[in-house]
Write a protein that holds these residues in place. Structure first.
Motif, mmCIF file in Angstrom:
data_model
loop_
_atom_site.group_PDB
_atom_site.id
_atom_site.type_symbol
_atom_site.label_atom_id
_atom_site.label_comp_id
_atom_site.label_asym_id
_atom_site.label_seq_id
_atom_site.Cartn_x
_atom_site.Cartn_y
_atom_site.Cartn_z
ATOM 1 N N PHE A 1 3.636 5.384 1.446
ATOM 2 C CA PHE A 1 5.019 5.143 1.025
ATOM 3 C C PHE A 1 5.583 6.474 0.538
ATOM 4 O O PHE A 1 5.230 6.929 -0.542
ATOM 5 C CB PHE A 1 5.084 4.139 -0.130
ATOM 6 N N PHE B 1 3.179 8.722 -1.014
ATOM 7 C CA PHE B 1 2.142 8.041 -1.797
ATOM 8 C C PHE B 1 1.263 7.215 -0.855
ATOM 9 O O PHE B 1 1.765 6.415 -0.070
ATOM 10 C CB PHE B 1 2.814 7.142 -2.839
ATOM 11 N N ALA C 1 -0.945 4.363 -0.220
ATOM 12 C CA ALA C 1 -1.324 3.082 -0.832
ATOM 13 C C ALA C 1 -2.585 2.520 -0.190
ATOM 14 O O ALA C 1 -3.381 1.845 -0.839
ATOM 15 C CB ALA C 1 -0.188 2.077 -0.698
ATOM 16 N N PRO D 1 -9.040 -3.179 -8.594
ATOM 17 C CA PRO D 1 -8.108 -3.259 -9.719
ATOM 18 C C PRO D 1 -6.662 -3.381 -9.271
ATOM 19 O O PRO D 1 -6.353 -3.212 -8.092
ATOM 20 C CB PRO D 1 -8.338 -1.942 -10.467
ATOM 21 N N ASN D 2 -5.790 -3.655 -10.198
ATOM 22 C CA ASN D 2 -4.354 -3.767 -9.888
ATOM 23 C C ASN D 2 -3.856 -2.493 -9.239
ATOM 24 O O ASN D 2 -4.193 -1.400 -9.670
ATOM 25 C CB ASN D 2 -3.545 -4.002 -11.166
ATOM 26 N N GLY D 3 -3.095 -2.680 -8.191
ATOM 27 C CA GLY D 3 -2.532 -1.517 -7.512
ATOM 28 C C GLY D 3 -3.486 -0.835 -6.553
ATOM 29 O O GLY D 3 -3.195 0.241 -6.035
ATOM 30 N N ALA D 4 -4.637 -1.464 -6.301
ATOM 31 C CA ALA D 4 -5.628 -0.840 -5.421
ATOM 32 C C ALA D 4 -5.151 -0.805 -3.967
ATOM 33 O O ALA D 4 -5.608 0.005 -3.170
ATOM 34 C CB ALA D 4 -6.948 -1.590 -5.514
ATOM 35 N N GLY D 5 -4.241 -1.708 -3.620
ATOM 36 C CA GLY D 5 -3.740 -1.729 -2.253
ATOM 37 C C GLY D 5 -4.135 -2.982 -1.484
ATOM 38 O O GLY D 5 -3.973 -3.055 -0.267
ATOM 39 N N LYS D 6 -4.600 -4.002 -2.200
ATOM 40 C CA LYS D 6 -5.081 -5.203 -1.521
ATOM 41 C C LYS D 6 -3.960 -5.954 -0.812
ATOM 42 O O LYS D 6 -4.066 -6.295 0.365
ATOM 43 C CB LYS D 6 -5.765 -6.128 -2.553
ATOM 44 N N THR D 7 -2.891 -6.191 -1.557
ATOM 45 C CA THR D 7 -1.760 -6.893 -0.945
ATOM 46 C C THR D 7 -1.171 -6.063 0.187
ATOM 47 O O THR D 7 -0.754 -6.602 1.226
ATOM 48 C CB THR D 7 -0.687 -7.208 -2.008
ATOM 49 N N THR D 8 -1.168 -4.754 -0.004
ATOM 50 C CA THR D 8 -0.649 -3.895 1.062
ATOM 51 C C THR D 8 -1.489 -4.048 2.330
ATOM 52 O O THR D 8 -0.937 -4.105 3.437
ATOM 53 C CB THR D 8 -0.612 -2.429 0.595
ATOM 54 N N GLN E 1 0.736 -13.851 -2.497
ATOM 55 C CA GLN E 1 0.280 -13.724 -3.880
ATOM 56 C C GLN E 1 1.120 -14.595 -4.801
ATOM 57 O O GLN E 1 0.620 -15.242 -5.700
ATOM 58 C CB GLN E 1 0.339 -12.258 -4.298
ATOM 59 N N GLU F 1 -5.056 -13.946 -3.596
ATOM 60 C CA GLU F 1 -5.244 -14.484 -4.951
ATOM 61 C C GLU F 1 -4.877 -15.955 -5.077
ATOM 62 O O GLU F 1 -3.938 -16.315 -5.792
ATOM 63 C CB GLU F 1 -4.443 -13.642 -5.957
ATOM 64 N N HIS G 1 -9.239 -11.922 -7.935
ATOM 65 C CA HIS G 1 -9.571 -11.186 -9.150
ATOM 66 C C HIS G 1 -10.689 -11.857 -9.935
ATOM 67 O O HIS G 1 -11.421 -11.208 -10.657
ATOM 68 C CB HIS G 1 -8.332 -11.082 -10.056
HETATM 69 N N1 LIG Z 1 6.920 -1.488 -0.456
HETATM 70 C C1 LIG Z 1 6.336 -0.567 -1.261
HETATM 71 N N2 LIG Z 1 6.938 0.610 -1.496
HETATM 72 C C2 LIG Z 1 6.365 1.537 -2.297
HETATM 73 N N3 LIG Z 1 5.185 1.380 -2.914
HETATM 74 C C3 LIG Z 1 4.538 0.222 -2.721
HETATM 75 C C4 LIG Z 1 5.080 -0.817 -1.889
HETATM 76 N N4 LIG Z 1 4.212 -1.860 -1.876
HETATM 77 C C5 LIG Z 1 3.190 -1.485 -2.673
HETATM 78 N N5 LIG Z 1 3.367 -0.252 -3.160
HETATM 79 C C6 LIG Z 1 2.439 0.476 -4.039
HETATM 80 O O1 LIG Z 1 1.184 0.503 -3.424
HETATM 81 C C7 LIG Z 1 0.156 0.314 -4.381
HETATM 82 C C8 LIG Z 1 -0.703 -0.834 -3.978
HETATM 83 O O2 LIG Z 1 0.002 -2.044 -4.206
HETATM 84 P P1 LIG Z 1 -0.580 -3.467 -3.855
HETATM 85 O O3 LIG Z 1 0.463 -4.465 -4.122
HETATM 86 O O4 LIG Z 1 -1.151 -3.448 -2.494
HETATM 87 O O5 LIG Z 1 -1.744 -3.607 -4.914
HETATM 88 P P2 LIG Z 1 -2.749 -4.810 -5.144
HETATM 89 O O6 LIG Z 1 -4.116 -4.274 -4.936
HETATM 90 O O7 LIG Z 1 -2.377 -5.988 -4.363
HETATM 91 O O8 LIG Z 1 -2.538 -5.052 -6.710
HETATM 92 P P3 LIG Z 1 -2.504 -6.441 -7.545
HETATM 93 O O9 LIG Z 1 -3.915 -6.728 -7.908
HETATM 94 O O10 LIG Z 1 -1.704 -6.093 -8.743
HETATM 95 O O11 LIG Z 1 -1.891 -7.483 -6.704
HETATM 96 C C9 LIG Z 1 0.826 0.135 -5.723
HETATM 97 O O12 LIG Z 1 0.799 1.373 -6.406
HETATM 98 C C10 LIG Z 1 2.244 -0.247 -5.363
HETATM 99 O O13 LIG Z 1 3.138 0.234 -6.338
#
Ligand SMILES: Nc1ncnc2c1ncn2[C@@H]1O[C@H](COP(=O)(O)OP(=O)(O)OP(=O)(O)O)[C@@H](O)[C@H]1O
Ligand SMILES: [Mg+2]
Lengths: 331, 265
Positions: B16, B19, B21, B40-47, B88, B175, B206
């Protein structure tokens, strides 16, 4: 209770609910029909026809806003393209019967809607609204520049002609019942569409688009079809209006009108079919009343204020509020 | 052999605006497994889920589903191929009844979803199958309830039932137990176990208790890249995993779980 008995019970409840909804809808349709049939005995038919044309316009618009969740800010373009096409054809080709002129206007608006949709349908929310607005402004410019629209002057004295070649539409009563028939047919069509399997997908898209996608629906195709239907019906409203008033002008294409149809729909209530009809009736009436009185110059300001009030305090519109009231007091 | 893997990613990257992800993720999900994606939170799983279902476009890398390259397919087409996701944040159609939620999913298989002239009554043919799916998730008695009025746990159950209605080959669950009380969590564990029969599941979770009960294999993601992979035993004893979770706020339930595991041994 055994599982299958419970199932049967639940489904029975559901079918009973569907039936009562259906009954309610039919009763409402009949009331509407009865009112509109006798209305010209009390009210001036041309005024009623104006209401019906705008009501059709708003019903068409609401197919998008209320049932698909798409906010178009360019619907005047469709009304105007229907209006101009019909006006031009009926003025210049005396061999055409009135319904042919109207069909042609509707067809042109439908095609234009397809063009708009192809450009805009991938955009979301405010971007979608902005693109439809921009395209409608382009069309406005085109209408100003074109010869066939009469430019700034517009088209005047469009002959109402003969329906099917033999019903004289210069008679206001004939004209009224023709407009009423077209309005009702369109209204019933939209009613059918929103309850059809297709309408169900539209509702799904409106309520949660990502989820609809993840269920495998190509949401853009569904939105596109809804948009094309809506623009076609908006064009039909414009064509009818041209025949009724025997004129088509730049007012029909102005962004003002795109805003006004949003206003009508929101005031009446987006969630229902009747909402836009009530909203259009309300707005057309209000404009008329105001224009007669000392507040004539304040029409836009007053409509704006009502708009703000609706958005802030009565989000579900007139029909929505009535429904709430009935639910509260009848249960 | 690649066809033993239902899903495979090769060098998957999502950036992104600079950055990163998701960073060079090579994921292999074996057929029939319940595979966990934790971190952990923000690891990139949802991405990663968004990339797999094309809600986001990968910057680089390849996605293979049953050996076919699906990297350039669209979301809806991927869903029709059998990769169906949950979200999620619970994803339901709030102003439909529970039964209608399922019906609108089943409806797609009927091939009449563009039939705008057809009566809505034709959808009643799907009621029986919808009821059966509601049974599976214990929502029978809520069939006629409008979904907004359902409790959170029930909405998630409904979402799962809707997902199952799609007959997915690969189920992606983001989740499924988030925000649930212990009772609901147990129910969801049973649901997922049942749902996983005859299919493959990739789930973000989680709650490590859930992971240990359900999952055959675990991939740990941290700051976008794969930290480690293996069965629960291996992963929970990995000091790197411990470190990653410790570095995060220690009041999240997932943060303390690996520690407890170690302490008890
Ligand atoms: N559309 C986007 N634009 C910019 N940054 C993004 C976008 N989507 C996610 N991110 C960033 O990518 C990183 C990974 O986010 P993601 O949602 O995949 O985390 P996650 O592992 O699912 O966390 P959680 O456990 O909190 O659900 C985070 O730092 C988030 O801020
Ligand atoms: Mg996440």
């Amino acid at each position: 209770m055994s599982e299958s008995a419970q199932h049967a019970d639940i489904q029975k409840t559901m079918l009973a609910q569907q039936k009562s909804e259906h009954r309610k809808k039919q009763i409402l349709n009949l009331v509407l029909l009865a009112l509109l049939l006798v209305a010209p005995a009390v009210l001036y038919p041309v005024f009623l026809m104006k209401i019906l044309c705008f009501a059709l316009f708003a019903v068409a618009f609401n197919l998008l806003l209320g049932y698909t969740g798409l906010l178009s800010f360019g619907h005047a373009a469709f009304l105007a393209s229907g209006a101009y096409t019909t006006g031009y054809l009926l003025s210049n080709y005396s061999g055409l019967t009135t319904e042919m002129g109207i069909l042609a206007g509707t067809a042109v608006a439908t095609l234009l809607g397809l063009g708009f949709a192809v450009v805009a349908i991938r955009r979301q929310g405010i971007y979608f609204a902005m693109i439809t607005l921009a395209l409608a402004q382009l069309m406005f410019f085109f209408f100003v520049q074109s010869e066939f629209t009469g430019g700034e002057d517009g088209l005047h004295g469009v002959p109402r002609g003969y329906l099917f070649g033999f019903i004289d539409l210069s008679d206001n009563m004939n004209m009224y019942y023709f407009v009423l028939a077209v309005f009702l047919a369109s209204y019933l069509l939209v009613q059918r569409v929103v309850s059809s399997p297709f309408g169900q997908v539209l509702k799904a898209i409106k309520q949660n688009e990502p989820r609809a996608i993840s269920l495998g629906y190509n949401v853009n195709q569904y939105k596109l079809l809804a948009f094309v239907m809506s623009s076609g019906l908006a064009g039909l409203a414009g064509s009818l209006k041209t025949v009724v008033f025997q004129l088509a002008s730049l007012n029909d294409a102005h962004w003002h009108l795109s805003g006004e149809v949003i206003l009508m729909t929101l005031i009446g209530g987006t969630g229902t079919l009747l909402g836009p009809v009530v909203g259009a009736t309300f707005v057309v009436n209000l404009e008329y009343q105001l224009s007669q009185g000392p507040l004539g110059d304040w029409v836009d300001a007053i409509l704006g204020a009502i708009f703000v009030l609706t958005v802030i305090a009565f989000r579900s519109g007139i029909i929505g509020e009535v429904q709430k009231f009935m639910r509260k007091n009848l249960s | 052999m690649s066809d033993q893997f239902v899903l495979e990613t090769r060098g998957l990257v999502k950036e992104f605006k600079g950055f990163v992800a998701v960073d060079d993720v090579n994921l292999k999900v074996q057929s029939g497994h319940i595979h966990a994606l934790i971190g952990p939170n923000g690891a990139g799983k949802t991405t990663v889920f968004n990339l797999l279902t094309k809600f986001l476009i990968p910057t680089r890398g390849k996605i293979l589903f049953m050996g076919d390259d699906i990297t350039s397919m669209k979301s809806a087409a991927i869903a029709r191929k059998g990769v169906v996701r949950s979200f999620q944040i619970s994803a339901v159609f709030p102003h439909m009844t529970a039964l209608e939620n399922i019906r609108v999913a089943l409806q797609r298989f009927e091939g009449h979803s563009f039939h705008f002239w057809k009566s809505g009554n034709s959808l009643n043919a799907l009621n029986e199958r919808s009821m059966a799916l509601l049974d599976q998730v214990g929502l029978t008695e809520f069939a006629n309830t409008t979904t907004v009025e359902l409790a959170y746990g029930r909405k998630r159950a409904l979402e799962l039932a809707t997902t199952l209605a799609m007959e997915p080959k690969l189920l992606l669950l983001d989740e499924p137990t988030q925000g649930m009380g212990a009772e609901d969590v147990d129910r969801v564990v049973e649901l997922v176990r049942k749902a996983a029969q005859g299919r493959t599941v990739l789930m973000v979770e989680h709650n490590l208790g859930v992971v240990s009960k359900l999952c055959d294999r675990i991939t740990v993601l941290s700051q976008g890249s794969v930290l480690t992979e293996g069965d629960y035993e291996k992963v929970s004893n990995d000091p790197k995993v411990r470190e990653v979770y410790m570095g995060k706020s220690s009041n999240s339930p997932s943060a303390s779980a690996p520690e407890n595991q170690e302490a008890s041994e």
